[in-house]
Motif scaffolding. Structure first.
Motif, PDB file in Angstrom:
ATOM      1  N   ILE A 199       0.633   5.250   1.266  1.00 27.76           N
ATOM      2  CA  ILE A 199      -0.167   6.102   2.137  1.00 27.76           C
ATOM      3  C   ILE A 199       0.225   7.561   1.927  1.00 27.76           C
ATOM      4  N   PHE A 200      -0.788   8.404   1.700  1.00 26.26           N
ATOM      5  CA  PHE A 200      -0.597   9.835   1.530  1.00 26.26           C
ATOM      6  C   PHE A 200      -1.420  10.572   2.570  1.00 26.26           C
ATOM      7  N   LYS A 201      -0.998  11.769   2.909  1.00 30.51           N
ATOM      8  CA  LYS A 201      -1.790  12.651   3.764  1.00 30.51           C
ATOM      9  C   LYS A 201      -2.150  13.877   2.945  1.00 30.51           C
ATOM     10  N   GLU A 204       0.835  -1.192   0.000  1.00 26.23           N
ATOM     11  CA  GLU A 204       0.000   0.000   0.000  1.00 26.23           C
ATOM     12  C   GLU A 204       0.873   1.246   0.000  1.00 26.23           C
ATOM     13  N   GLY A 246      -4.783  16.704   6.171  1.00 22.30           N
ATOM     14  CA  GLY A 246      -5.048  16.020   7.431  1.00 22.30           C
ATOM     15  C   GLY A 246      -5.737  14.675   7.303  1.00 22.30           C
ATOM     16  N   GLU A 247      -6.140  14.286   6.102  1.00 22.68           N
ATOM     17  CA  GLU A 247      -6.775  12.984   5.891  1.00 22.68           C
ATOM     18  C   GLU A 247      -5.767  12.005   5.327  1.00 22.68           C
ATOM     19  N   GLU A 248      -5.834  10.763   5.783  1.00 23.75           N
ATOM     20  CA  GLU A 248      -4.949   9.717   5.290  1.00 23.75           C
ATOM     21  C   GLU A 248      -5.620   9.019   4.113  1.00 23.75           C
ATOM     22  N   ILE A 249      -4.896   8.922   3.003  1.00 24.94           N
ATOM     23  CA  ILE A 249      -5.402   8.258   1.803  1.00 24.94           C
ATOM     24  C   ILE A 249      -4.504   7.061   1.527  1.00 24.94           C
ATOM     25  N   ILE A 250      -5.128   5.893   1.390  1.00 28.17           N
ATOM     26  CA  ILE A 250      -4.386   4.658   1.127  1.00 28.17           C
ATOM     27  C   ILE A 250      -4.688   4.227  -0.306  1.00 28.17           C
TER      28      ILE A 250
END
Length: 62
Positions: A23-25, A21, A28-32
């Protein structure tokens, strides 16, 4: 509606292809980002210039 562009490196794409995976921020939201667990119901009808070869089974992955 605001747009967010996420650019993937070749290493990121290789990680996704190999089941990992990314993972980006964003704000403030984490996006996988990951490969889907489900297979496509219909095969890709386009002839693409570049395709991904699964070297374990010697088949093309779309």
């Amino acid at each position: 509606m605001p747009k967010h562009h996420i650019a993937l490196t070749e290493n990121d794409i290789a990680r996704i292809i190999n089941g990992e995976e990314i993972i980006f921020k964003v704000k403030g939201e984490e996006i996988i980002v990951r490969q889907s667990y489900a297979k496509d119901i219909i095969a890709d009808m386009l002839i693409r210039q570049n395709r991904v070869m699964n070297t374990a089974s010697n088949t093309f992955e779309y």
